[in-house]
Design a protein around this motif. Structure first.
Motif, PDB file in Angstrom:
ATOM      1  N   UNK A 267      17.138   5.971  -3.599  1.00  0.00           N
ATOM      2  CA  UNK A 267      16.000   6.232  -4.559  1.00  0.00           C
ATOM      3  C   UNK A 267      16.369   4.428  -4.204  1.00  0.00           C
ATOM      4  N   UNK A 268      14.831   3.508  -5.120  1.00  0.00           N
ATOM      5  CA  UNK A 268      14.781   2.105  -4.268  1.00  0.00           C
ATOM      6  C   UNK A 268      15.651   1.587  -5.727  1.00  0.00           C
ATOM      7  N   UNK A 269      15.908   0.596  -5.618  1.00  0.00           N
ATOM      8  CA  UNK A 269      16.698  -0.052  -7.147  1.00  0.00           C
ATOM      9  C   UNK A 269      15.878  -0.306  -7.924  1.00  0.00           C
ATOM     10  N   UNK A 270      14.202  -0.134  -8.010  1.00  0.00           N
ATOM     11  CA  UNK A 270      13.117  -0.095  -9.056  1.00  0.00           C
ATOM     12  C   UNK A 270      13.379   1.089  -9.125  1.00  0.00           C
ATOM     13  N   UNK A 271      13.337   2.052  -8.673  1.00  0.00           N
ATOM     14  CA  UNK A 271      13.461   3.306  -9.117  1.00  0.00           C
ATOM     15  C   UNK A 271      14.557   3.827 -10.105  1.00  0.00           C
ATOM     16  N   UNK A 272      15.972   3.327  -9.538  1.00  0.00           N
ATOM     17  CA  UNK A 272      17.066   3.221  -9.998  1.00  0.00           C
ATOM     18  C   UNK A 272      17.037   2.450 -11.472  1.00  0.00           C
TER      19      UNK A 272
ATOM     20  N   UNK B 251      25.280   5.456 -10.376  1.00  0.00           N
ATOM     21  CA  UNK B 251      25.841   5.855  -9.164  1.00  0.00           C
ATOM     22  C   UNK B 251      24.746   4.299  -8.336  1.00  0.00           C
ATOM     23  N   UNK B 252      23.930   3.872  -8.261  1.00  0.00           N
ATOM     24  CA  UNK B 252      24.130   2.930  -7.892  1.00  0.00           C
ATOM     25  C   UNK B 252      23.842   1.564  -8.331  1.00  0.00           C
TER      26      UNK B 252
ATOM     27  N   UNK C   2       9.208 -14.535  -7.728  1.00  0.00           N
ATOM     28  CA  UNK C   2       9.278 -13.195  -6.986  1.00  0.00           C
ATOM     29  C   UNK C   2      10.304 -13.596  -5.370  1.00  0.00           C
ATOM     30  N   UNK C   3      11.595 -12.763  -5.211  1.00  0.00           N
ATOM     31  CA  UNK C   3      11.843 -13.053  -4.461  1.00  0.00           C
ATOM     32  C   UNK C   3      11.307 -12.282  -2.933  1.00  0.00           C
ATOM     33  N   UNK C   4      11.490 -12.975  -1.874  1.00  0.00           N
ATOM     34  CA  UNK C   4      10.679 -12.325  -1.213  1.00  0.00           C
ATOM     35  C   UNK C   4      11.063 -10.807  -1.133  1.00  0.00           C
ATOM     36  N   UNK C   5       9.958 -10.395  -0.688  1.00  0.00           N
ATOM     37  CA  UNK C   5       9.856  -8.661  -0.485  1.00  0.00           C
ATOM     38  C   UNK C   5       9.062  -8.235  -2.020  1.00  0.00           C
ATOM     39  N   UNK C   6       9.480  -8.667  -2.803  1.00  0.00           N
ATOM     40  CA  UNK C   6       9.842  -8.009  -4.057  1.00  0.00           C
ATOM     41  C   UNK C   6       7.957  -7.920  -4.673  1.00  0.00           C
ATOM     42  N   UNK C   7       7.154  -8.384  -4.260  1.00  0.00           N
ATOM     43  CA  UNK C   7       6.125  -8.064  -4.179  1.00  0.00           C
ATOM     44  C   UNK C   7       5.404  -6.676  -4.385  1.00  0.00           C
ATOM     45  N   UNK C   8       5.629  -5.974  -2.958  1.00  0.00           N
ATOM     46  CA  UNK C   8       5.606  -4.643  -3.002  1.00  0.00           C
ATOM     47  C   UNK C   8       5.990  -3.526  -2.970  1.00  0.00           C
ATOM     48  N   UNK C   9       5.164  -3.143  -4.270  1.00  0.00           N
ATOM     49  CA  UNK C   9       6.456  -1.882  -4.445  1.00  0.00           C
ATOM     50  C   UNK C   9       7.018  -0.349  -2.652  1.00  0.00           C
ATOM     51  N   UNK C  10       7.865  -0.086  -2.974  1.00  0.00           N
ATOM     52  CA  UNK C  10       8.212   0.366  -1.739  1.00  0.00           C
ATOM     53  C   UNK C  10       7.471   2.060  -2.582  1.00  0.00           C
ATOM     54  N   UNK C  11       7.648   3.261  -1.350  1.00  0.00           N
ATOM     55  CA  UNK C  11       7.244   4.699  -2.206  1.00  0.00           C
ATOM     56  C   UNK C  11       8.244   5.300  -2.674  1.00  0.00           C
ATOM     57  N   UNK C  12       8.002   6.616  -3.787  1.00  0.00           N
ATOM     58  CA  UNK C  12       9.133   6.526  -4.404  1.00  0.00           C
ATOM     59  C   UNK C  12       9.684   8.077  -3.060  1.00  0.00           C
TER      60      UNK C  12
ATOM     61  N   UNK D 136      15.863  -2.227  -2.090  1.00  0.00           N
ATOM     62  CA  UNK D 136      16.465  -1.751  -1.622  1.00  0.00           C
ATOM     63  C   UNK D 136      16.906  -0.238  -1.848  1.00  0.00           C
ATOM     64  N   UNK D 137      17.169   0.804  -0.777  1.00  0.00           N
ATOM     65  CA  UNK D 137      17.816   2.051  -1.673  1.00  0.00           C
ATOM     66  C   UNK D 137      19.060   1.754  -1.967  1.00  0.00           C
ATOM     67  N   UNK D 138      19.569   2.994  -2.124  1.00  0.00           N
ATOM     68  CA  UNK D 138      20.611   3.384  -2.591  1.00  0.00           C
ATOM     69  C   UNK D 138      21.106   5.146  -2.850  1.00  0.00           C
ATOM     70  N   UNK D 139      21.847   5.367  -2.682  1.00  0.00           N
ATOM     71  CA  UNK D 139      22.167   6.532  -2.520  1.00  0.00           C
ATOM     72  C   UNK D 139      22.441   6.918  -3.951  1.00  0.00           C
ATOM     73  N   UNK D 140      22.069   7.326  -4.841  1.00  0.00           N
ATOM     74  CA  UNK D 140      21.895   7.949  -6.264  1.00  0.00           C
ATOM     75  C   UNK D 140      22.588   8.937  -6.450  1.00  0.00           C
TER      76      UNK D 140
END
Length: 802
Positions: free
Chosen positions: A461-466, A473-474, A673-683, A430-434
């Protein structure tokens, strides 16, 4: 005249009349001649007989009078005073408390060889004789009077009476009492009970009362493990405890050996030891005398923490614990405890120069390590030395935990199937405004615009990046999206105390303003490592009273605190922090790990919290003035611009974890994992997302602490964010973030299918299909605005750095 004889007039009895005085003289006994000279000194047989009879009556009467008048008293204070013994999990002694070094044990916990050795030394006919031995008393008195050495002539029963019930003074009154009490005791107690009492009350030298303490003091073993040779040496000490210590007095070794031989030969005579065993036995070598364990080093901290644990959990009453006699086996493992201390010394304490750098005098360290599967605390670090720094750093709750709290926010988001303000399910992609200092949306408590580290803007940025970069901020926005009250409850469910200071429902909760202890945090991270199953931490394995009675411990409680999906998905995100983010130092452990760094306001504390599948450990480096106890920034400590969670704390964690798990098979995380968590979104490709110094290892100017890290609080409610050291992208590019979990089938609470059902690189804003329909936190989290810690309603002071 008649021919019949005429009565003649009777003549007066002249003899009677005239002889009366003579007859009287014959009836009177002649007087004994008076005794003269030396004969006057010899008593007559009548006097002797009378004296004997009266004497016997007095003795018999005195005996019965004394028997009825002298009662068995209560034990004297010294005899019942014991130390409490604290043991490592493997049974080795960790510490002893109390003024008297005594640990009473049952007779079954004293080796037969040791029992027989004491009998051979002190009273070989103990089991067949009465409580007193008059002949031995007479013989001892004669030997003492004739200069053959001071001897007591007392049986073991009499010696026990002296040790347990009476004082040690040599008076007639005490001896009389001892005599009668011994007779009564012999009628009321068995020989085994008397021998047990004697062995537990006798003094063996080196401050050791009782054979268990003596066995530890001289040979470093328990009484149940004493050999015949060792037992004979300890029995020899009873005769002259100080003089026969061949370590303290090597000049007395001949006398000690002679006594030892006497005891060993006595065992053979009584059939307690075979001739062959006697021939093979050698005089034992006692270990060097050591200073009492007392409370130095880590011992004092552990003793006080365990005491508090026992009392607060209702295991032992405080007053009873104060009386002593408890043998407490802790869950601490000696090898891990030693490894923790060494890691702190190697990576932190040895780097300090307290003479050249005043800030180095402020440095403190604390940490705790928990087995995730059992909840047992296996190691703790509380300070350099209890006698120098009294506060236990592993359990203190006065330093902010910083960004090590952020994983709890994400766990709560997954657990509550929370959504963003625009309705997207929160997951790692999930993307947030950082953007730094962006006001959070949906919070009714007042404006809150936390600052990222160095005011850095990250864009979408994604939650993983954050999480990798610890972007404030995220996470402040996420806390509002989830509901800060739900975040708080999740933290409590994971293991934090509901009484944790500053654990309040507001957006700043995400930035770690709460002041939990390292042990609290280790318990919570252990729950994540255990797939969301929580076991209340335990410090105690077993408690024995007086060596006989085992105290019942609370039943181990374990429950599913959060769903496995929530815990495991958090683990996958924290694995990314190790692989790509601020916790990269944890890669040195050489096995799969998940971790998060954190820093408190004004750099007063730096944290590292992480875990492998087998061990959850939290390390904190804190700043405190040793004189005023005030929290102090650590700028310049160790000669560095600042101490960061990714620096010394991470290095301590890595060295400790590597050594603590040495020899253990490498285990991988088994994640669902939560559904969708096994795939990493691009940075993200935002221009401002450039390589940075990270939230703990940045190179900000220590003279300008307001921009040192993520959480600047010059303006109430502000905080900050960061990027990992040298990170140019900040995100993973493949499945490794699942930590070994192999996708299969399932819904939101099971492992996802191969496609994950989520965002795989398409529209970054469209994550609505990633599972979960519960709106979660909604537009507001319902928290009021009563907090005034920094001047704004609803926001306690946020940490400057995390």
């Amino acid at each position: 005249m008649s021919d019949e004889p005429q009565p003649q007039p009777q003549q007066p009895n002249r003899g009677w009349a005239s002889g009366a005085p003579e007859a009287a003289g014959k009836a009177k006994k002649p007087k004994r001649p008076k005794r003269t000279g030396w004969r006057r000194l010899i008593p007559t047989w009548r006097i002797v007989l009378s004296t004997v009879v009266v004497g016997l009556l007095l003795v018999v009467g005195g005996f019965f009078l004394g028997y009825h008048l002298v009662q068995i008293p209560a034990a004297n204070a010294l005899a019942t005073k014991q130390s409490n013994v604290y043991l490592y999990a493997d049974g080795t002694v960790l510490a002893r408390d109390g003024e008297v070094n005594r640990e009473s044990v049952g007779l079954a916990r004293i080796s037969k060889d040791a029992q027989h050795a004491v009998l051979a030394a002190e009273d070989r006919d103990f089991y067949s004789e009465s409580a007193i031995d008059p002949m031995a008393m007479v013989r001892a008195g004669w030997n003492t009077a004739t200069g053959k050495g001071k001897q007591s002539g007392s049986t073991i029963t009499q010696q026990y009476v002296k040790n347990y019930y009476l004082a040690q003074d040599q008076t007639v009154t005490r001896k009389v009492k001892e005599f009668f009490i011994a007779i009564k005791l012999d009628r009321e107690k068995s020989k085994a009970e008397i021998l047990e009492g004697y062995l537990n009350t006798s003094f063996f030298g080196r401050g050791a009362y009782g054979i268990q303490s003596a066995a530890q003091a001289y040979f470093g073993v328990d009484a149940k493990d004493l050999t015949a040779a060792q037992g004979a040496y300890l029995a020899s000490l009873l005769n002259a405890p100080s003089q026969y210590d061949v370590v303290a007095h090597p000049e007395n070794r001949p006398a000690a050996e002679a006594r030892w031989n006497y005891v060993m030969n006595g065992m053979v005579e009584k059939g307690w030891l075979s001739a062959s065993e006697r021939a093979a036995a050698k005089f034992p070598k006692p270990k060097q005398s050591t200073i009492s364990t007392n409370m130095s080093g880590q011992r004092g901290y552990v003793v006080n923490i365990v005491k508090k644990y026992l009392i607060e959990n209702g295991i032992v009453d405080e007053e009873e614990l104060g009386r002593g006699g408890y043998r407490i086996t802790t869950t601490l493992q000696k090898d891990k405890q030693d490894a923790f201390v060494k890691a702190v010394d190697d990576k932190l304490m040895s780097q300090l120069d307290k003479k050249e750098r005043k800030v180095d005098t402020y440095v403190r360290a604390g940490g705790a390590s928990v087995d995730p599967k059992t909840g047992k605390v296996v190691a703790m670090y509380n300070g350099i030395d209890y006698v120098k720094q009294y506060t236990p750093n592993a359990t203190r709750r006065d330093f902010q935990v910083g960004s090590t709290f952020k994983p709890f926010v994400f766990t709560s988001a997954v657990e509550n199937r929370s959504e963003t303000q625009d309705g997207r399910t929160i997951n790692p992609n999930t993307r947030y405004d950082g953007t730094s200092e962006r006001p959070v949306e949906g919070w009714a408590g007042g404006r809150y615009a936390p600052e990222n580290e160095d005011h850095r803007d990250y864009g979408n940025v994604t939650v993983r990046e954050a999480t990798d970069k610890s972007i404030n901020a995220v996470y402040a926005q996420m806390a509002v999206d989830v509901g800060s009250d739900k975040v708080m409850q999740t933290a409590i469910d994971l293991g934090l105390s509901k009484n944790t200071p500053e654990l309040t429902p507001s957006p700043s909760i995400a930035l770690g303003v709460a002041t939990a202890s390292p042990l609290d945090m280790a318990e919570a991270y252990a729950t994540l490592a255990n797939h969301g199953r929580h076991s209340t931490y335990t410090l105690v394995e077993k408690v024995m009273k007086d060596g006989k009675h085992e105290i019942e411990l609370p039943e181990r409680r374990e429950h599913q605190a959060v769903s496995r999906e929530a815990a495991d998905t958090t683990t996958s995100v924290l694995r990314s922090v190790v692989q790509n983010g601020t916790a990269s130092a944890a890669q040195a452990v050489g096995r799969p790990a998940a971790a998060k760094t954190g820093t408190a306001e004004e750099d007063t504390a730096a944290w590292f919290a992480g875990y492998t599948p087998d061990l959850a450990t939290v390390v904190a480096v804190m700043g405190q003035d040793p004189k005023t106890a005030a929290h102090k920034p650590l700028y310049g400590a160790m000669g560095l611009p600042r101490i960061n969670g990714g620096g010394a704390p991470a290095e301590i964690w890595s060295q400790y974890t590597r050594n603590a798990l040495e020899g253990e098979p490498v285990a991988d995380f088994d994640l669902r994992l939560q559904t969708g968590a096994d795939v990493t979104a691009p940075p993200s490709s935002d221009a401002s997302d450039e390589p940075g110094d990270g939230d703990e290892s940045g190179s900000g100017d220590p003279d300008t602490p307001s921009t040192d890290d993520e959480d600047d609080t010059r303006t109430p409610g502000d905080s900050g964010g960061s990027t990992p050291p040298g990170d140019s992208g900040g995100t993973e590019t493949g499945p490794p973030t699942t930590g070994g979990g192999t996708p299969s089938t399932g819904g939101p609470s099971t492992e996802p299918g191969p496609t994950g059902g989520g965002d795989s690189g398409g529209d970054p804003g469209d994550d609505s299909s990633n599972g979960g329909t519960d709106p979660g936190g909604g537009a507001t989290d319902g928290a009021g605005g009563g907090d005034t810690g920094t001047g704004l309603p609803g926001f306690p002071g946020t940490p400057r750095r995390q």
